[in-house]
Write a protein that holds these residues in place. Structure first.
Motif, PDB file in Angstrom:
ATOM      1  N   ASP A   1      -3.353  -8.029  27.959  1.00  0.00           N
ATOM      2  CA  ASP A   1      -4.180  -6.827  28.041  1.00  0.00           C
ATOM      3  C   ASP A   1      -3.956  -5.980  26.802  1.00  0.00           C
ATOM      4  OD1 ASP A   1      -5.875  -5.255  30.203  1.00  0.00           O
ATOM      5  OD2 ASP A   1      -4.640  -3.781  29.166  1.00  0.00           O
ATOM      6  N   LYS A   2      -5.016  -5.390  26.307  1.00  0.00           N
ATOM      7  CA  LYS A   2      -4.936  -4.656  25.041  1.00  0.00           C
ATOM      8  C   LYS A   2      -4.242  -3.309  25.167  1.00  0.00           C
ATOM      9  CE  LYS A   2      -9.513  -2.532  25.590  1.00  0.00           C
ATOM     10  NZ  LYS A   2     -10.878  -2.418  25.024  1.00  0.00           N
ATOM     11  N   ASN A   3      -4.140  -2.789  26.390  1.00  0.00           N
ATOM     12  CA  ASN A   3      -3.539  -1.465  26.569  1.00  0.00           C
ATOM     13  C   ASN A   3      -2.019  -1.515  26.473  1.00  0.00           C
ATOM     14  OD1 ASN A   3      -5.871   0.273  27.128  1.00  0.00           O
ATOM     15  ND2 ASN A   3      -6.158  -1.062  28.900  1.00  0.00           N
ATOM     16  N   PRO A   4      -1.386  -0.385  26.131  1.00  0.00           N
ATOM     17  CA  PRO A   4       0.083  -0.370  25.989  1.00  0.00           C
ATOM     18  C   PRO A   4       0.837  -0.614  27.291  1.00  0.00           C
ATOM     19  CG  PRO A   4      -0.896   1.466  24.788  1.00  0.00           C
ATOM     20  CD  PRO A   4      -1.993   0.858  25.603  1.00  0.00           C
ATOM     21  N   LYS A   5       0.269  -0.197  28.429  1.00  0.00           N
ATOM     22  CA  LYS A   5       0.990  -0.335  29.688  1.00  0.00           C
ATOM     23  C   LYS A   5       0.035  -0.797  30.791  1.00  0.00           C
ATOM     24  CE  LYS A   5       2.401   3.886  30.073  1.00  0.00           C
ATOM     25  NZ  LYS A   5       3.072   5.093  30.612  1.00  0.00           N
ATOM     26  N   PRO A   6       0.554  -1.557  31.770  1.00  0.00           N
ATOM     27  CA  PRO A   6      -0.264  -1.862  32.941  1.00  0.00           C
ATOM     28  C   PRO A   6      -0.722  -0.551  33.599  1.00  0.00           C
ATOM     29  CG  PRO A   6       1.769  -3.153  32.973  1.00  0.00           C
ATOM     30  CD  PRO A   6       1.919  -2.144  31.870  1.00  0.00           C
ATOM     31  N   GLY A   7      -1.960  -0.540  34.042  1.00  0.00           N
ATOM     32  CA  GLY A   7      -2.510   0.664  34.662  1.00  0.00           C
ATOM     33  C   GLY A   7      -3.254   1.568  33.710  1.00  0.00           C
ATOM     34  N   ASP A   8      -3.158   1.298  32.394  1.00  0.00           N
ATOM     35  CA  ASP A   8      -3.819   2.175  31.423  1.00  0.00           C
ATOM     36  C   ASP A   8      -5.345   2.121  31.521  1.00  0.00           C
ATOM     37  OD1 ASP A   8      -1.537   3.241  30.421  1.00  0.00           O
ATOM     38  OD2 ASP A   8      -1.497   2.057  28.566  1.00  0.00           O
ATOM     39  N   ALA A   9      -5.880   1.010  32.001  1.00  0.00           N
ATOM     40  CA  ALA A   9      -7.336   0.941  32.163  1.00  0.00           C
ATOM     41  C   ALA A   9      -7.823   2.032  33.110  1.00  0.00           C
ATOM     42  CB  ALA A   9      -7.738  -0.436  32.694  1.00  0.00           C
ATOM     43  N   TRP A  10      -6.967   2.406  34.081  1.00  0.00           N
ATOM     44  CA  TRP A  10      -7.293   3.523  34.974  1.00  0.00           C
ATOM     45  C   TRP A  10      -6.950   4.858  34.319  1.00  0.00           C
ATOM     46  CZ3 TRP A  10      -9.918   3.568  39.485  1.00  0.00           C
ATOM     47  CH2 TRP A  10     -10.155   2.321  40.092  1.00  0.00           C
ATOM     48  N   ARG A  11      -5.795   4.935  33.692  1.00  0.00           N
ATOM     49  CA  ARG A  11      -5.380   6.203  33.104  1.00  0.00           C
ATOM     50  C   ARG A  11      -6.360   6.685  32.035  1.00  0.00           C
ATOM     51  NH1 ARG A  11      -0.411   3.202  32.874  1.00  0.00           N
ATOM     52  NH2 ARG A  11       1.010   3.810  34.573  1.00  0.00           N
ATOM     53  N   ASN A  12      -7.027   5.755  31.366  1.00  0.00           N
ATOM     54  CA  ASN A  12      -7.900   6.113  30.248  1.00  0.00           C
ATOM     55  C   ASN A  12      -9.261   6.653  30.681  1.00  0.00           C
ATOM     56  OD1 ASN A  12      -5.914   5.264  28.485  1.00  0.00           O
ATOM     57  ND2 ASN A  12      -6.798   3.229  28.161  1.00  0.00           N
ATOM     58  N   ARG A  13      -9.559   6.624  31.981  1.00  0.00           N
ATOM     59  CA  ARG A  13     -10.843   7.142  32.457  1.00  0.00           C
ATOM     60  C   ARG A  13     -10.805   8.670  32.531  1.00  0.00           C
ATOM     61  NH1 ARG A  13     -14.088   3.650  35.103  1.00  0.00           N
ATOM     62  NH2 ARG A  13     -15.662   5.206  34.538  1.00  0.00           N
TER      63      ARG A  13
END
Length: 596
Positions: free
Chosen positions: A192-204
């Motif tokens: 995953d390209k994000n730094p941490k798991p869960g960032d796809a949610w945090r970035n919204r």
């Protein structure tokens, strides 16, 4: 004295068992209504397949019965109903697996049958009495601790040892599927390209909360705590996914981007080029899974003059929320979930907001949806009546898509009656409402097109009160400081947000693999209902989801939290069977329809 529901079901199961073991297909078909449905998840077809009518069932049994070798059909608990309509939960076995089924009989013959593979014989998850010891109670020099073993395993996989499977996409879908893979002993890396798991949610955008209730949204194996809120914040979900990834000991490569994937015909494996924290790494898995959400790239329409707009403009996926918008004018193009949430966020932060609605939208109030549509399956009352999350998933799946609308239409008729004043108020301010082309409401819209609805968590009242304005119609162009509608209305704007949805998931394949492979797979999602944005021909299952595609060793995983949880089980079992070299004859691989 009439037969009891148990007697009716037991007699039917015994007759089916006898017929199938004798390979007497005619005798088996005599147990089904002419207008019947057999939905199979992997156990008979090594596919996700709905068979409609006895001709379809005959064709499947003629192709698969000798391989499947089903036996041992038995009730798992008391049946319900009466002689006219009887339902039961059923266990059964095949030559390779153990299964679980749901059966509906009408006047003693089968109307609907759902069969699901639950575990492979000899390759069961190491759980319960089969769990690992964890430590050897023998003292030896050089023993490695759990942490040392874990660290060594993580350092080796992808370098000294190649994973059997790579999952591209580390949101809730990829994470939940990887947990299934680990329990089955399938060496898997999630990238995953994000730094941490869960960032796809945090970035919204910061105001985002789940619109689906907690009982609907559990991850595999590890349910949310009993005090978890009904509708969790996106940051709370992000934190849960991060901790889940650690607890489940997943091989999760964050800050990693897939740049290219090609299939090596000589070795029959994928060559996946990734950049992991700035380092180029080549992975060579046998199976490649794209788990990049429920849709593809953001869909930003092109409007004349957009390049001349003097203010800010961006797609909803880039909208962070918050900020000071006092005295500013915002136009949000779109009228579904994200559009409503973003309108509410902008209004909260001082903007003068106009929603542009280009097509009709279905709205279901959250409390009505939970009570009327979800309450019998996913709620505290469902749990109290013995409907676990696992049973709820199977009950929802037990109604094939052909007959699901008939079951849903009465729900939304009741919703329209219950909330008649609410809908009248929305219509009065110019909002264009629908309940789906056939009145079947939200879930069918979601399955058919993945869009066209809003679960009201408060933004509708902003429209009703006029705090957020609504303008229905098509856009003509964008000027330097405004959006111009087709009827000549000019909407002043300092900000334009395009809440205009996303493309098909196979759009990712075009860039990461090739346009030819993307077209060979065909469109993902929808089932051929021949309704808006879901053209025929009829498929009867979601296109290309969680099952073999027309590109060998390439799979698509996605959906909402509920679907990711439920269907990840069947996808993981298909992968495990292939890793162990089991025979997996796929019945009627779905044809490719439509390109990107």
């Amino acid at each position: 004295m009439p037969e009891s529901p148990n007697d009716i079901v037991d007699r039917w199961l015994a007759a089916l068992d006898t017929a199938l073991q004798a390979r007497n297909i005619d005798a088996a078909l005599a147990l089904f209504e002419e207008d019947c449905y057999w939905r199979d998840f992997v156990s008979f077809t090594w596919n996700l397949k709905t068979l409609e009518g006895t001709d379809d069932i005959r064709r499947m049994l003629e192709a698969q019965l000798e391989h499947v070798q089903p036996s041992g059909w038995a009730r798992s608990e008391d049946a319900t109903g009466d002689g006219d309509a009887t339902e039961a939960w059923v266990t059964f076995e095949t030559g390779q697996a153990r299964g679980y089924a749901h059966l509906r009989l009408r006047n003693g013959r089968c109307w609907t049958l759902l069969t699901t593979m639950q575990e492979l014989k000899g390759f069961e998850e190491k759980k319960g009495s089969n769990r690992e010891q964890g430590v050897s109670h023998e003292i030896t020099k050089g023993r490695q601790s759990w942490l040392e073993k874990k660290t060594a395993r993580e350092a080796s996989l992808g370098y000294d040892e190649q994973p059997y499977c790579v999952i591209v996409g580390g949101g809730q879908g990829g994470i939940g599927l990887a947990a299934r893979m680990r329990r089955l002993g399938v060496p898997t890396i999630v990238i995953d390209k994000n730094p941490k798991p869960g960032d796809a949610w945090r970035n919204r955008y910061k105001s985002l909360h789940l619109h689906d209730p907690v009982w609907y949204d559990h991850m595999p194996y590890l349910k949310f705590p009993e005090d978890w809120p009904v509708f969790a914040s996106k940051d709370k979900i992000g934190d849960w996914l991060e901790h889940y990834t650690r607890i489940m000991e997943l091989n999760y490569w964050s800050s990693t981007e897939c740049t290219k994937a090609t299939f090596d015909e000589a070795t029959q494996e994928w060559v996946v080029e990734v950049v992991c924290e700035g380092e180029k790494v080549t992975l060579r898995p046998k199976q490649l899974i794209f788990a990049l959400g429920v849709s593809g790239y953001p869909n930003t329409p092109t409007f004349d003059g957009a390049e001349t707009f003097a203010g800010q403009q961006h797609h909803s996926s880039k909208h962070e929320g918050g900020g000071d918008w006092a005295g500013k004018k915002a136009v949000v193009i779109g009228s579904n979930n994200s559009a409503h949430d973003i309108c509410a966020d902008l209004w909260e932060h001082g903007a003068e907001v106009t929603m542009v609605q280009r097509s009709s939208t279905h709205i279901a109030r959250s409390d009505a949806l939970m009570d009327l549509a979800l309450g019998d399956l996913y709620s505290e009352r469902a749990l109290a009546s013995g409907v676990t999350t696992e049973k709820a998933d199977l009950l929802f799946a037990s109604l094939p898509y052909r007959i699901l609308p008939a079951a849903q239409i009465p729900v939304y008729e009741k919703m329209a009656e219950r909330d008649a004043e609410f809908y009248a108020q929305l219509t009065a301010v110019g909002f264009d409402l629908d309940f789906g082309t056939d009145g079947s409401g939200l879930f069918l819209k979601y399955l058919r097109r993945g869009s066209g609805y809003y679960i009201d968590v408060g933004a509708s009242q902003l429209l009703i009160d006029g705090r957020v304005k609504v303008k229905s119609g098509q856009l003509d162009r964008i000027d330097t400081h405004s959006v111009v509608m087709a009827d000549g209305t000019e909407l002043d704007a300092d900000l334009i947000v395009y809440a205009t949805g996303y493309g098909s998931m196979n759009g990712w394949l075009a860039d990461l693999v090739s346009p030819e492979v993307a077209d060979q797979v065909g469109r993902c999602w929808g089932y051929g209902s021949d309704t808006p944005k879901d053209p025929g021909p009829w498929e009867g299952e979601l296109r290309n989801m969680w099952k073999p595609t027309n590109v060998d060793q390439l799979w698509i995983h996605g959906g909402n939290l509920h679907q990711s949880r439920h269907y990840s089980n069947y996808l993981a079992l298909q992968i495990k069977a292939r890793m162990e070299g089991l025979d997996t004859p796929v019945f009627e691989l779905q044809e490719s329809h439509f390109t990107r």
